[in-house]
Design a protein around this motif. Sequence first.
Motif, PDB file in Angstrom:
ATOM      1  N   MET A 100       0.851  -1.204   0.000  1.00 62.36           N
ATOM      2  CA  MET A 100       0.000   0.000   0.000  1.00 62.36           C
ATOM      3  C   MET A 100       0.880   1.245   0.000  1.00 62.36           C
ATOM      4  N   PRO A 101       0.577   2.209  -0.879  1.00 65.15           N
ATOM      5  CA  PRO A 101       1.400   3.422  -0.909  1.00 65.15           C
ATOM      6  C   PRO A 101       1.278   4.180   0.405  1.00 65.15           C
ATOM      7  N   PHE A 102       2.332   4.920   0.740  1.00 67.67           N
ATOM      8  CA  PHE A 102       2.329   5.703   1.976  1.00 67.67           C
ATOM      9  C   PHE A 102       1.369   6.880   1.840  1.00 67.67           C
ATOM     10  N   LEU A 103       1.384   7.517   0.672  1.00 71.23           N
ATOM     11  CA  LEU A 103       0.501   8.660   0.445  1.00 71.23           C
ATOM     12  C   LEU A 103      -0.241   8.450  -0.869  1.00 71.23           C
ATOM     13  N   GLU A 104      -1.581   8.424  -0.788  1.00 71.60           N
ATOM     14  CA  GLU A 104      -2.383   8.253  -1.991  1.00 71.60           C
ATOM     15  C   GLU A 104      -3.193   9.508  -2.254  1.00 71.60           C
ATOM     16  N   ILE A 105      -2.908  10.137  -3.390  1.00 67.81           N
ATOM     17  CA  ILE A 105      -3.671  11.319  -3.780  1.00 67.81           C
ATOM     18  C   ILE A 105      -4.544  10.895  -4.958  1.00 67.81           C
ATOM     19  N   THR A 106      -5.867  11.003  -4.778  1.00 72.48           N
ATOM     20  CA  THR A 106      -6.761  10.474  -5.791  1.00 72.48           C
ATOM     21  C   THR A 106      -7.707  11.536  -6.321  1.00 72.48           C
ATOM     22  N   ASP A 107      -7.565  11.872  -7.577  1.00 68.27           N
ATOM     23  CA  ASP A 107      -8.490  12.736  -8.309  1.00 68.27           C
ATOM     24  C   ASP A 107      -8.823  14.020  -7.543  1.00 68.27           C
ATOM     25  N   VAL A 108      -7.783  14.735  -7.125  1.00 67.28           N
ATOM     26  CA  VAL A 108      -8.002  15.951  -6.339  1.00 67.28           C
ATOM     27  C   VAL A 108      -8.299  17.144  -7.234  1.00 67.28           C
ATOM     28  N   HIS A 109      -9.408  17.803  -6.931  1.00 65.60           N
ATOM     29  CA  HIS A 109      -9.794  19.038  -7.631  1.00 65.60           C
ATOM     30  C   HIS A 109      -9.753  20.201  -6.655  1.00 65.60           C
ATOM     31  N   LYS A 110      -9.344  21.362  -7.167  1.00 62.59           N
ATOM     32  CA  LYS A 110      -9.298  22.550  -6.294  1.00 62.59           C
ATOM     33  C   LYS A 110      -9.380  23.792  -7.167  1.00 62.59           C
ATOM     34  N   ALA A 150       6.504   4.769   0.647  1.00 68.02           N
ATOM     35  CA  ALA A 150       7.386   5.189   1.731  1.00 68.02           C
ATOM     36  C   ALA A 150       8.830   5.233   1.225  1.00 68.02           C
ATOM     37  N   HIS A 151       9.610   6.170   1.700  1.00 71.49           N
ATOM     38  CA  HIS A 151      11.023   6.377   1.359  1.00 71.49           C
ATOM     39  C   HIS A 151      11.229   6.782  -0.092  1.00 71.49           C
ATOM     40  N   GLU A 152      10.151   7.230  -0.751  1.00 67.68           N
ATOM     41  CA  GLU A 152      10.266   7.631  -2.141  1.00 67.68           C
ATOM     42  C   GLU A 152      10.417   9.149  -2.204  1.00 67.68           C
ATOM     43  N   VAL A 153      11.104   9.633  -3.240  1.00 68.86           N
ATOM     44  CA  VAL A 153      11.216  11.072  -3.462  1.00 68.86           C
ATOM     45  C   VAL A 153      10.511  11.402  -4.775  1.00 68.86           C
ATOM     46  N   VAL A 154       9.419  12.172  -4.668  1.00 69.68           N
ATOM     47  CA  VAL A 154       8.665  12.534  -5.870  1.00 69.68           C
ATOM     48  C   VAL A 154       8.908  14.002  -6.171  1.00 69.68           C
ATOM     49  N   CYS A 155       9.347  14.302  -7.396  1.00 67.94           N
ATOM     50  CA  CYS A 155       9.555  15.691  -7.791  1.00 67.94           C
ATOM     51  C   CYS A 155       8.407  16.155  -8.665  1.00 67.94           C
ATOM     52  N   GLN A 167       6.866  12.013   9.227  1.00 70.65           N
ATOM     53  CA  GLN A 167       7.005  10.810   8.405  1.00 70.65           C
ATOM     54  C   GLN A 167       7.236  11.178   6.950  1.00 70.65           C
ATOM     55  N   ALA A 168       6.868  12.421   6.609  1.00 69.91           N
ATOM     56  CA  ALA A 168       7.072  12.854   5.226  1.00 69.91           C
ATOM     57  C   ALA A 168       7.354  14.352   5.222  1.00 69.91           C
ATOM     58  N   LEU A 169       8.050  14.805   4.177  1.00 65.95           N
ATOM     59  CA  LEU A 169       8.370  16.228   4.048  1.00 65.95           C
ATOM     60  C   LEU A 169       7.816  16.759   2.735  1.00 65.95           C
ATOM     61  N   ARG A 179      19.509  16.126  -0.227  1.00 65.13           N
ATOM     62  CA  ARG A 179      20.138  14.915  -0.745  1.00 65.13           C
ATOM     63  C   ARG A 179      20.385  13.930   0.394  1.00 65.13           C
ATOM     64  N   GLU A 180      20.884  14.459   1.527  1.00 67.20           N
ATOM     65  CA  GLU A 180      21.157  13.589   2.682  1.00 67.20           C
ATOM     66  C   GLU A 180      19.865  12.999   3.245  1.00 67.20           C
ATOM     67  N   LEU A 181      18.819  13.849   3.293  1.00 64.53           N
ATOM     68  CA  LEU A 181      17.528  13.358   3.790  1.00 64.53           C
ATOM     69  C   LEU A 181      17.027  12.232   2.901  1.00 64.53           C
ATOM     70  N   ALA A 182      17.180  12.404   1.584  1.00 65.12           N
ATOM     71  CA  ALA A 182      16.733  11.375   0.642  1.00 65.12           C
ATOM     72  C   ALA A 182      17.522  10.088   0.874  1.00 65.12           C
ATOM     73  N   ALA A 183      18.820  10.235   1.091  1.00 67.68           N
ATOM     74  CA  ALA A 183      19.664   9.062   1.317  1.00 67.68           C
ATOM     75  C   ALA A 183      19.275   8.348   2.607  1.00 67.68           C
ATOM     76  N   ASP A 184      18.782   9.127   3.615  1.00 64.70           N
ATOM     77  CA  ASP A 184      18.347   8.536   4.880  1.00 64.70           C
ATOM     78  C   ASP A 184      16.981   7.871   4.769  1.00 64.70           C
ATOM     79  N   GLY A 185      16.351   8.003   3.604  1.00 64.10           N
ATOM     80  CA  GLY A 185      15.076   7.335   3.405  1.00 64.10           C
ATOM     81  C   GLY A 185      13.859   8.164   3.762  1.00 64.10           C
ATOM     82  N   MET A 186      14.003   9.491   3.856  1.00 65.02           N
ATOM     83  CA  MET A 186      12.851  10.346   4.142  1.00 65.02           C
ATOM     84  C   MET A 186      11.924  10.378   2.923  1.00 65.02           C
ATOM     85  N   THR A 187      10.623  10.202   3.196  1.00 66.85           N
ATOM     86  CA  THR A 187       9.650  10.320   2.117  1.00 66.85           C
ATOM     87  C   THR A 187       9.458  11.799   1.802  1.00 66.85           C
TER      88      THR A 187
END
Lengths: 364, 247
Positions: B1-11, B28-33, B158-160, B182-190
């Motif tokens: 199961m994904p750590f964060l699920e964003i589904t069809d968000v409208h704003k 979890a532990h993924e870096v999304v740009c 748990q996430a930034l 970069r260091e945070l990413a290497a430490d596994g921060m989501t």
Amino acid sequence: MSISTRMAKAGTPTPPRRVFGLSILALGVWALTAYVFWTGLYQVHLINQAKTPMMPLIIGVIGLVMLYPLLPWARSLALNAGRTRALAASDLRGARASASSGRDSALTSLGFSAGFLVVAALLHFVTTNDAAVTKTFLRADFIAQSWSKVAEGFWINVQVAIGAEIIVLIAGLGIAIMRMLPGRPGRPLRWLATVYVDVFRAIPSIIVLYLVGFGLTIAKVPIVSDLSPTMLAIIALALTYTGYVAEVYRAGLESIHPSQWSAARSLGLSYGQTLRKVIVPQATRRMVPPLLNDFIGLQKDTALISIMGVIDSFMQARLISSSVFNLSPVLVVAVVFIIATIPQARFVDRLMAKDAAKLKAGAL
Amino acid sequence: MPFLEITDVHKSYGTNPVLKGITIDVEAHEVVCLIGASGSGKSTLLKCINALEPIDSGEIVLDGDPITGVGVDVNRLRRNIGMVFQSYNLFPHMTVLENITLAPILVGGVAKEAAEAHAIELLTQVGMEAKATAHPDSLSGGQQQRVAIVRAMAMRPQALLLDEITAALDPELVGDVLEIVRELAADGMTMLLATHEMGFAKEVASQVCFLHQGQILERGTPEQIFTDPQEERTRQFLHRVLASGRL
């Protein structure tokens, strides 16, 4: 225009203009001022001659001060001559420096003369009609006679001002928070607070004083009608100034950038915690100068409470005034208010200057 | 199961739609740009995840817990997700140390000594321990942003969420801040970060999403997006960024 002609033009230096005209003007203004000033002093001499033996000496010394603007004027003449000499020696830089300093000197002379002219006019004002103004406002014996009673009355003004200020600080915050309540549940209180602010900023404070001072007593409103006139005066002034101060609070809180809210909320702080720890501490700094300004206004309005029959400094002064048929005691009240207000006004100026400097440095 | 699920968000802001059906899964532990032009909705999306902006429709689920809709304890949610802003948003009336320890003490219930010890430890990691008693206005932009990152990290989130955190910095200060990320990413921060630093995105991201006018037009690994973009818009965007010398 071709480039070459422009170059040629830039290459021909313009000689500095003469200072002579300005010097002549400075001398003319000085002569006029000296005439007005010295005739004014002569009148003082005529009015006072017999009473104070030292007076002619004092008048003479003050009269000599009038010669001061002639000093920079003479310097401007000398510098003008220096400019001519330098030009003859084709020393352009020296000529410009002389002309510039000469203009500065002539303007300095003009500035001092203008200042003396205002003083001279005042001198004529207080000595005219056989010193009628002086005798009406500045009778030393009446001032000495009324001083202690006026000061005693001023203590009432101070009490009323401080009492009202304490109420206003608390009630103003309450009204400000009511005006900022969010959402539909907050609407009734928000609306009432808006009406309060609008109404009490619209009514002149003297009318509020009148209505509270007499109306509540006539209507025999329980508790309130038994209060002393001083207490009623405090309430009336607090009613008016709460409206103003509520707006100062609101403007202060709203002046904090929304990003501060975002930052605090994103850390998990609640609405109240954000207000208390982040918004209010920053807003208070900005609120202090306008708050003190309103308080100065409130303090001055305490002179209005005499219409309610409170024996304050103004009432005391008026009582003495009417018995001696002279306004010197009222002038004493004015001076007391000046002495009380000016330090506060300077303090506010300093706070605002400090704030402006901080803002310039990008700190706030 | 994904750590964060964003589904069809409208704003939308008023009648102006900003997000038009965004769907992203973050493990979890993924870096999304998030990349894309200004006004494409990157910042708004981050604010919605942190409930700083309410969404009109759709759902955001964090670690199995729906965090959108009525009655969500937003304060608890925000404790678990840290956010860093483009303009740092440090509290100017507090020292660096007070900035960092405010939330742990007030919200996290940590003792003052423990919070300060943790803060100093984090400050040391970013080379800022000497500035603990300084006020933010005496720091450079890069230093302020490092403090802002530490402030978010002090809540042990748990996430930034990082919202263009280098966009307001002078070029020579960008490196220091990116090094920390970069260091945070290497430490596994989501992490979910909106950025204009394409080179950096290429390096740390496990997933890159290209936003265009409130929609995710293209997503994939950095290799796919940067070397072989499928969409014409993505190509145009990357071409312009390349021309400005930022890739």
